[in-house]
Write a protein that holds these residues in place. Structure first.
Motif, PDB file in Angstrom:
ATOM      1  N   ARG A   1       0.826  -1.209   0.000  1.00 28.04           N
ATOM      2  CA  ARG A   1       0.000   0.000   0.000  1.00 28.04           C
ATOM      3  C   ARG A   1       0.858   1.256   0.000  1.00 28.04           C
ATOM      4  N   CYS A   2       0.294   2.286  -0.571  1.00 31.19           N
ATOM      5  CA  CYS A   2       0.958   3.592  -0.654  1.00 31.19           C
ATOM      6  C   CYS A   2       1.250   4.113   0.756  1.00 31.19           C
ATOM      7  N   LEU A   3       2.449   4.639   0.954  1.00 32.88           N
ATOM      8  CA  LEU A   3       2.838   5.112   2.282  1.00 32.88           C
ATOM      9  C   LEU A   3       2.215   6.461   2.621  1.00 32.88           C
ATOM     10  N   LEU A   4       1.669   7.130   1.631  1.00 33.97           N
ATOM     11  CA  LEU A   4       1.105   8.463   1.871  1.00 33.97           C
ATOM     12  C   LEU A   4      -0.366   8.382   2.285  1.00 33.97           C
ATOM     13  N   CYS A   5      -1.116   7.482   1.634  1.00 36.27           N
ATOM     14  CA  CYS A   5      -2.547   7.393   1.961  1.00 36.27           C
ATOM     15  C   CYS A   5      -2.908   6.065   2.602  1.00 36.27           C
ATOM     16  N   ASN A   6      -1.987   5.113   2.499  1.00 38.99           N
ATOM     17  CA  ASN A   6      -2.183   3.817   3.139  1.00 38.99           C
ATOM     18  C   ASN A   6      -3.424   3.072   2.647  1.00 38.99           C
TER      19      ASN A   6
ATOM     20  N   ASN B   1       1.849   6.253 -11.122  1.00 41.16           N
ATOM     21  CA  ASN B   1       0.583   6.900 -11.476  1.00 41.16           C
ATOM     22  C   ASN B   1      -0.251   7.237 -10.254  1.00 41.16           C
ATOM     23  N   HIS B   2      -0.159   6.405  -9.231  1.00 39.75           N
ATOM     24  CA  HIS B   2      -0.920   6.693  -8.023  1.00 39.75           C
ATOM     25  C   HIS B   2      -0.289   7.864  -7.258  1.00 39.75           C
ATOM     26  N   LEU B   3       1.048   7.839  -7.122  1.00 37.11           N
ATOM     27  CA  LEU B   3       1.724   8.890  -6.345  1.00 37.11           C
ATOM     28  C   LEU B   3       1.555  10.257  -6.991  1.00 37.11           C
TER      29      LEU B   3
ATOM     30  N   SER C   1      -2.749  10.837  -8.103  1.00 36.23           N
ATOM     31  CA  SER C   1      -4.053  10.248  -7.776  1.00 36.23           C
ATOM     32  C   SER C   1      -4.215  10.020  -6.279  1.00 36.23           C
ATOM     33  N   CYS C   2      -3.107   9.886  -5.592  1.00 34.57           N
ATOM     34  CA  CYS C   2      -3.130   9.663  -4.145  1.00 34.57           C
ATOM     35  C   CYS C   2      -3.797  10.863  -3.464  1.00 34.57           C
ATOM     36  N   SER C   3      -4.596  10.617  -2.428  1.00 27.31           N
ATOM     37  CA  SER C   3      -5.320  11.735  -1.796  1.00 27.31           C
ATOM     38  C   SER C   3      -4.337  12.774  -1.244  1.00 27.31           C
TER      39      SER C   3
END
Ligand SMILES: [Zn+2]
Length: 340
Positions: free
Chosen positions: A67-72, A79-81, A84-86
């Motif tokens: 999972r992404c460390l920024l939004c978990n 592409n997510h970072l 798209s990541c909150s």
């Protein structure tokens, strides 16, 4: 490889053996006048999908947390970072708002990059600002991700946004990039408090205003050439007579610090002359704002700025104003017109 006339050039030999390609479209988003190399390089890595994001780490065990460390919440990918990541979407949306754009988020990082490229293709300060904001966003968001991974330190997104905006603005502040003075650029310049430079801009007549009978006025300036920095100041009375002046060589520092130092030394000069009511005038709008506490001071000059405020408080009265820089534009009657 010999030319038609039999002469030989290394360049033609090189051109005959190399394969040439048109540079990719994204080149202008990364390398442009005023770009910051570490930001551009990091963004280049992202565009090439070279970041070791968790979706690419095939050696991780099947049940590893990807999972992404920024939004978990979602699997981490480039592409997510971006964006798209909150966490990063909030930063990027806030930046676009500061560029007076409201738009729906793009689907992929590549689409976002092409949008920036098309929207800010102009080469002036505002175009440079937008592209630095884009590359700085990639750099600082990736840095934040790494801090969370390796140091277990989290920084709030508003602090990252502030960092990006400060570094981008201070980079473009003193760039002299020729600008189209259109509505978009003027709006961006207003929001970011930038003085736009336009080589064909109209000249405006401005006049040095005499101080009142009870005060003296000091005009300060700093200049940077390739190998030295010079500071100066002229103290004049209400008739325009020169009371005192100075001109000194100074350390090699950014122009903003040099302009501030010129004011600091001017105030010292005025105090040595027992001036009670002082009017300071500088052609650096940014430094005038720093002294008025409307803009942050470069950290190296904070102690000196604090001392300057103490010195100013010891005077009966003081004020500071901005004056347009004079340049050598002279009309047929010999009148000098400053260029804006
Ligand atoms: Zn995320």
């Amino acid at each position: 490889m010999p030319e038609a006339d039999g002469t030989f050039f290394t360049k033609s030999a090189w051109n005959s053996i190399r394969s040439s390609h048109h540079p990719p479209d994204w080149v202008s988003s990364l390398w442009f006048p005023g770009h910051i190399p570490k930001f551009s390089f990091t963004t280049w890595q992202a565009i090439q999908d070279r970041f070791p994001t968790k979706d690419r780490l095939t050696f991780l065990p099947i049940n590893a947390d990807k999972r992404c460390l920024l939004c978990n919440s979602v699997t981490e990918s480039v592409n997510h970072l971006f964006f798209s990541c909150s966490y990063s979407a909030w930063i990027w949306r806030s930046i676009l708002r500061k560029l007076s754009f409201r738009k729906n988020q793009r689907k992929s990082f590549g689409e976002e990059e092409s949008w920036i490229q098309k929207k800010f293709k102009f080469k002036g300060q505002s175009g440079c600002l937008a592209r630095i904001l884009f590359t700085a966003s990639v750099y600082y968001i990736w840095l934040e991700r790494n801090c969370r991974l390796h140091d277990k330190i989290k920084t709030h997104k508003s602090i990252i946004l502030d960092r990006i905006c400060r570094v981008a603005r201070s980079r473009v502040l003193f760039l002299k990039l020729n600008e189209d003075l259109n509505e978009v650029n003027n709006r961006i310049a207003q929001i970011w408090n930038l003085s736009l430079f336009h080589s064909q801009s109209e000249s405006r007549f401005c006049q040095w205003v005499l101080p009142s009978q009870t005060e003296l006025k000091i005009n300060t300036d700093a200049s940077i050439s390739s190998d030295m920095v010079s500071l100066g100041g002229i103290l004049r009375d209400n008739k325009g007579q020169i009371i005192s002046l100075f001109s000194v060589a100074y350390d090699s520092v950014p122009i903003q610090e040099a302009e501030l130092e010129a004011i600091i030394r001017s105030v010292q000069l005025a105090r040595n002359r027992n001036v009670e009511n002082l009017w300071i005038e500088s052609d650096s709008l940014n430094v005038v704002q720093i002294i008025r506490k409307q803009w942050p001071c470069p950290w190296r000059k904070i102690p000196a700025l604090e001392k300057l405020h103490r010195d100013l408080l010891s005077l009966n009265s003081w004020k500071i104003s901005h004056i347009w820089r004079e340049v050598a534009l002279e009309d047929s009657s010999g009148t000098l017109y400053p260029r804006l």
